[in-house]
Write a protein that holds these residues in place. Structure first.
Motif, short mmCIF file in Angstrom:
data_model
loop_
_atom_site.label_atom_id
_atom_site.label_comp_id
_atom_site.label_asym_id
_atom_site.label_seq_id
_atom_site.Cartn_x
_atom_site.Cartn_y
_atom_site.Cartn_z
N SER A 175 6.81 2.81 30.57
CA SER A 175 7.69 3.25 29.50
C SER A 175 8.82 4.08 30.10
O SER A 175 8.65 4.67 31.18
CB SER A 175 6.93 4.10 28.47
N PRO A 176 9.98 4.16 29.42
CA PRO A 176 11.07 5.01 29.93
C PRO A 176 10.60 6.44 30.13
O PRO A 176 9.78 6.96 29.37
CB PRO A 176 12.12 4.91 28.82
N ALA A 177 11.15 7.10 31.15
CA ALA A 177 10.65 8.42 31.55
C ALA A 177 11.11 9.56 30.66
O ALA A 177 10.41 10.55 30.50
CB ALA A 177 11.06 8.70 33.00
N ASP A 178 12.30 9.47 30.05
CA ASP A 178 12.80 10.59 29.26
C ASP A 178 13.59 10.08 28.05
O ASP A 178 13.78 8.87 27.88
CB ASP A 178 13.68 11.52 30.10
N ALA A 179 14.03 11.02 27.23
CA ALA A 179 14.70 10.66 25.98
C ALA A 179 15.98 9.88 26.23
O ALA A 179 16.29 8.92 25.50
CB ALA A 179 15.01 11.94 25.18
N ASN A 180 16.75 10.27 27.23
CA ASN A 180 17.99 9.55 27.53
C ASN A 180 17.70 8.12 27.96
O ASN A 180 18.41 7.18 27.58
CB ASN A 180 18.76 10.28 28.63
N ALA A 181 16.66 7.95 28.79
CA ALA A 181 16.28 6.61 29.23
C ALA A 181 15.79 5.77 28.06
O ALA A 181 16.08 4.57 27.97
CB ALA A 181 15.19 6.70 30.30
N VAL A 182 15.06 6.39 27.14
CA VAL A 182 14.58 5.68 25.94
C VAL A 182 15.77 5.17 25.12
O VAL A 182 15.80 4.02 24.67
CB VAL A 182 13.68 6.59 25.08
#
Length: 359
Positions: free
Chosen positions: A38-45
């Motif tokens: 899964s994406p690592a952080d909110a920005n990546a999400v």
């Protein structure tokens, strides 16, 4: 009275068919889930969600019209779409058409790639579409990251040919690749051999591995299956459970979802063009012991998720070095979209590490 007896017999026959064709004895292989990414952080999400949304729109625009087409037109349109979808993508490999003992193919060799390392790639397309040309964006990248010469084959497609013709072509191509390189026959003795395929090609890859083992041929160092079909009976839970979330396979799977349970087996046999319980077309149902290391990648929201999960869990139980990696919220065979999705680049990085470990 005779009418009543006849009706009872029909009901009994239908009930028997339901039992024979819809029983699912493989539920124990639905767990464990596999390694999840899964994406690592909110920005990546957020970035990932935007990229997936844009790609899904492009995919819907390309595949949406297929749902309303007659079957013959649908196949023609599928082939055209798959052959041209990546027409503008940049590639750096040298592509050389070859005849692999009667099977049309092409060598795809990235700059500086070691041609003694050979990699057979088997494309997807529901056994009815796809081509080496349409997959160059992926075979080019695989040649680069695995430092190998990729032999991409054009196996015979249905419905013009029988389902087992594709199996035969993969076997012929594998034997040919062991004895031939991009420079010709025995130009380099293979120092490493790999096999990979996606979707239908993933099915053919896994079936090929069992045949290589059973015929005592030289086995590949490792194999990769991207979103593979492993059970041609179409009984895995995600076949129906993920129908609405699978942008790419929905047009094909939608018709199957409306088939009554007791007729699924008959529909599967028709679609496979062969006995759907035969491990040659359903590698999940065969002996999975003694196979080379296998990596299976699947999306959590695609209809073939559980085909891959069940295959890996059964293979591990049989003692084979197999692993499953799952990504959230990405389309079927997403690594091919590495120009568009950050998850595709991440998946290819895992593929690179896998083959490096087994070189």
């Amino acid at each position: 009275m005779s009418i009543l007896v006849g009706a009872v017999l029909v009901v009994l026959v239908l009930a028997l068919l339901a039992y024979i064709f819809t029983r699912d004895s493989l539920r124990k292989y639905d767990l464990p889930e596999g390694q999840r990414f899964s994406p690592a952080d909110a920005n990546a999400v957020a970035a990932s969600a935007a990229a997936v949304k844009a790609l899904n729109k492009r995919l819907r625009d390309a595949s949406g019209p297929l749902e309303k087409m007659p079957w013959s037109e649908r196949i023609h349109s599928m082939r055209e779409t798959m052959d041209t979808f990546f027409a503008g993508a940049d590639t750096s490999s040298v592509v050389t058409p070859v005849d692999a003992a009667g099977v049309p193919a092409e060598w795809v060799v990235a700059p500086g790639a070691d041609c003694s390392r050979r990699f057979l790639y088997i494309h997807g397309g529901a056994f009815m579409a796809g081509s080496s040309k349409g997959y160059r964006v992926l075979t080019d990248k695989l040649s680069e990251i695995t430092n190998s010469a990729v032999l991409a084959i054009d196996y015979r497609l249905m419905p013009e040919n029988k389902r087992l013709d594709s199996v035969t072509d993969c076997r012929i191509s594998y034997d040919w690749m062991l004895e031939n390189g991009p420079q010709g026959p025995d130009s380099f003795a293979p120092t490493a051999v790999f096999v990979a395929g996606d979707s239908a090609g993933g099915n053919l890859t896994l079936a090929l591995l069992a045949w290589i083992r059973d015929t005592r041929r030289a086995a590949p160092n490792a194999a990769l299956a991207l979103s593979p079909v492993t059970d041609a009976r179409f009984v895995s839970p995600s076949i129906r459970g993920n129908l609405d979330s699978d942008v790419i396979l929905r047009p094909l799977a939608k018709r199957l979802a409306w088939v009554p349970g007791f007729l699924v087996g008959l529909a599967a046999r028709y679609m496979a063009g062969h006995n759907a319980s035969d491990p040659v077309v359903s590698p999940l149902l065969g002996d999975l012991a003694g196979l080379p290391p296998i990596l299976v990648l699947a999306s959590d929201c695609e209809v073939l998720r559980d085909d891959g999960r069940r295959y890996v869990n059964k293979a591990v139980e049989a003692g084979t070095d197999a692993s499953l990696m799952l990504w959230d919220n990405v389309p079927h065979v997403w690594p091919i979209f590495y120009h568009d999705l950050p998850e595709a680049a991440e998946a290819l990085e895992q593929v690179d590490r896998f083959f490096e470990r087994h070189s």
